[in-house]
Design a protein around this motif. Sequence first.
Motif, PDB file in Angstrom:
ATOM      1  N   LYS A   4       0.848  -1.188   0.000  1.00  0.00           N
ATOM      2  CA  LYS A   4       0.000   0.000   0.000  1.00  0.00           C
ATOM      3  C   LYS A   4       0.881   1.235   0.000  1.00  0.00           C
ATOM      4  N   ASN A   5       1.063   1.810  -1.168  1.00  0.00           N
ATOM      5  CA  ASN A   5       1.849   3.029  -1.293  1.00  0.00           C
ATOM      6  C   ASN A   5       0.968   4.218  -0.973  1.00  0.00           C
ATOM      7  N   PHE A  14      -3.025  10.150  -0.437  1.00  0.00           N
ATOM      8  CA  PHE A  14      -3.588   9.293  -1.471  1.00  0.00           C
ATOM      9  C   PHE A  14      -2.968   7.904  -1.403  1.00  0.00           C
ATOM     10  N   GLN A  15      -3.792   6.888  -1.611  1.00  0.00           N
ATOM     11  CA  GLN A  15      -3.307   5.523  -1.753  1.00  0.00           C
ATOM     12  C   GLN A  15      -3.112   5.263  -3.243  1.00  0.00           C
ATOM     13  N   VAL A  16      -1.908   4.881  -3.628  1.00  0.00           N
ATOM     14  CA  VAL A  16      -1.599   4.611  -5.029  1.00  0.00           C
ATOM     15  C   VAL A  16      -2.061   3.197  -5.359  1.00  0.00           C
ATOM     16  N   LYS A  17      -2.968   3.078  -6.305  1.00  0.00           N
ATOM     17  CA  LYS A  17      -3.451   1.765  -6.711  1.00  0.00           C
ATOM     18  C   LYS A  17      -2.653   1.220  -7.882  1.00  0.00           C
ATOM     19  N   LYS A  19       0.529   2.525 -11.101  1.00  0.00           N
ATOM     20  CA  LYS A  19       1.328   3.486 -11.847  1.00  0.00           C
ATOM     21  C   LYS A  19       1.536   2.907 -13.240  1.00  0.00           C
ATOM     22  N   VAL A  43     -10.838   4.337  -9.175  1.00  0.00           N
ATOM     23  CA  VAL A  43     -10.083   5.368  -8.473  1.00  0.00           C
ATOM     24  C   VAL A  43     -10.831   6.693  -8.553  1.00  0.00           C
ATOM     25  N   TRP A  54      -0.410   8.193 -12.398  1.00  0.00           N
ATOM     26  CA  TRP A  54      -0.639   7.648 -11.060  1.00  0.00           C
ATOM     27  C   TRP A  54      -2.143   7.545 -10.833  1.00  0.00           C
ATOM     28  N   CYS A  56      -5.008   6.793  -8.176  1.00  0.00           N
ATOM     29  CA  CYS A  56      -5.052   6.849  -6.712  1.00  0.00           C
ATOM     30  C   CYS A  56      -6.470   7.015  -6.176  1.00  0.00           C
ATOM     31  N   ASN A  57      -6.596   6.711  -4.899  1.00  0.00           N
ATOM     32  CA  ASN A  57      -7.802   7.027  -4.146  1.00  0.00           C
ATOM     33  C   ASN A  57      -7.400   7.934  -2.992  1.00  0.00           C
ATOM     34  N   GLU A  58      -8.160   9.007  -2.807  1.00  0.00           N
ATOM     35  CA  GLU A  58      -7.868   9.926  -1.712  1.00  0.00           C
ATOM     36  C   GLU A  58      -8.242   9.285  -0.385  1.00  0.00           C
TER      37      GLU A  58
END
Length: 69
Positions: A4-5, A14-17, A19, A43, A54, A56-58
């Motif tokens: 979980k980046n 933000f969680q990076v889902k 790249k 996302v 990127w 992401c989800n906030e």
Amino acid sequence: MIEKNIIEIRGRMFQVKRKIPLKQLNLNKHKDWVSIFKQFYHVDSMFKADDYLWLCNEIKIVDYEEIKN
């Protein structure tokens, strides 16, 4: 195990889902590519940086008040 980046941009987390390298994408092919990507990858935010897209989800900040019994 899922890595979980978490990244911070302008004070928001933000969680990076995922790249995706920009060189692998043809973003001008569809007029509404942003909404298509958001729906397909589930996302709510996308950023272009470091030659990547990127996805992401906030991470929402929840204000709460502790209840004492």
